[in-house]
Design an enzyme around this catalytic site. Sequence first.
Site, mmCIF file in Angstrom:
data_model
loop_
_atom_site.group_PDB
_atom_site.id
_atom_site.type_symbol
_atom_site.label_atom_id
_atom_site.label_comp_id
_atom_site.label_asym_id
_atom_site.label_seq_id
_atom_site.Cartn_x
_atom_site.Cartn_y
_atom_site.Cartn_z
ATOM 1 N N GLY A 354 0.805 -1.215 0.000
ATOM 2 C CA GLY A 354 0.000 0.000 0.000
ATOM 3 C C GLY A 354 0.841 1.269 0.000
ATOM 4 O O GLY A 354 0.611 2.171 -0.813
ATOM 5 N N GLY A 377 -1.687 -6.049 1.187
ATOM 6 C CA GLY A 377 -1.526 -7.341 1.849
ATOM 7 C C GLY A 377 -1.852 -8.514 0.927
ATOM 8 O O GLY A 377 -1.191 -9.557 0.987
#
Length: 399
Positions: A354, A377
Amino acid sequence: MRKRSLRSLDAAGLAGRRALVRVDYNVPMNDSGGIGDTTRLEGTLPTLRLLLDGRARPVLLSHLGRPGGRVVPENSLRPVASVLAQLLGSPVRFVPCTDTPEAVEASRSLPAGEVLLLENTRFLPGETSNEPGLGERLAQLGDFYVNDAFGTTHRSHASVVGVPTHLEPAVAGLLVEVELDALSRVREAPARPFIVAFGGAKIGDKIPLMEAFLTHSDRILVGGAMANTFLAALGMPTGKSLVESDAIETAADILRRVPDLLLLPEDLVVGEPGAAGSARVVPADAIPADLAAYDIGPATRARFSAVISTARTFFWNGPMGRFETRGFDEGTREVARAAVIATESGAFTVIGGGDSARAIREAGLDLRVSHVSTGGGAALEYLAHGTLPGLEALDEDEP
Ligand code: ADP
Ligand code: MG
């Protein structure tokens, strides 16, 4: 493991049918209740256009934030509908319910050419616990299932793993397909030299991923706070730097197993704790006791850049420093530039994570590398394990 693609559905499979699409519209909201960044909406446009062109009727499920199984007005998806309509150029209806008879009725009465967006799935108590009854109720909203929520596909939630068990076919949307193509190219048969760069802060989470690359990469560059933990594993002083003490032993073990694979910083940019005050450069083995390492230094930047330029495949996860603070962003920018140069010389380059994705976007270089993953993730978990819970729930590709 190939999953059936939305592209495999023919005209008869699409026309008039309700496509229940799990999207990831977990967008940042700004102070005035508007959408801070539309990247995640844009990522789903190819799938929505394919569905609308085939005269299917898209019904969208998404989560937003962490409302914890109850209605939290600030986490409503309502503001997303008008922004999506503008980007898509087609009407988007919103109903403030998700698994109720009203929601099912809205899906049944949706006219061709329009999209229906339902309220936040995480307003429902059974979403994150994957309550079986919820998956069954949500499945009433569609005639077939499309997963286009790559960033959420590692979550065993009702809308991700429960719903697709009740709908046939259950297929991968175009965004998911693009992600899987890019990530499996890195995971399965990367052109060599295959260079990896790791940084960022969550070293404990990233060790399984690093393990996956130990045997088939040619060099692993380590920066960011992750490097501090490796320096600590070598017995070097780390001052006030962020070090994950639980991970020092694992880091030491990796250094013993593959002593020549990892390239650690030779110099660092240090500053006062909290990144206050002025920055200065020190050798990596001489972090002063009262200061913290916040970026890789100029010699390390040059070295990392040179190694990246040799890559035919390059994967990068984790900023090289505390890039949100001016003065500690040079290492991250340099690696982003090196990734662009490698891409322009023919390397296949993938950025995952991210904050890493945000860093390369902020540097304005995201369109000049091969792929920037939309799944933080999820991308890391897919690279480490080669599958995700939400993928397991989709149909296999016909051989
Ligand atoms: P990603 O989201 O790309 O996987 P992480 O979440 O692991 O990356 O880490 C990103 C965070 O790490 C950023 O907020 C950045 O400020 C922080 N960070 C990187 N290097 C350092 C460092 N040396 N000291 C403190 N924080 C750091
Ligand atoms: Mg992060």
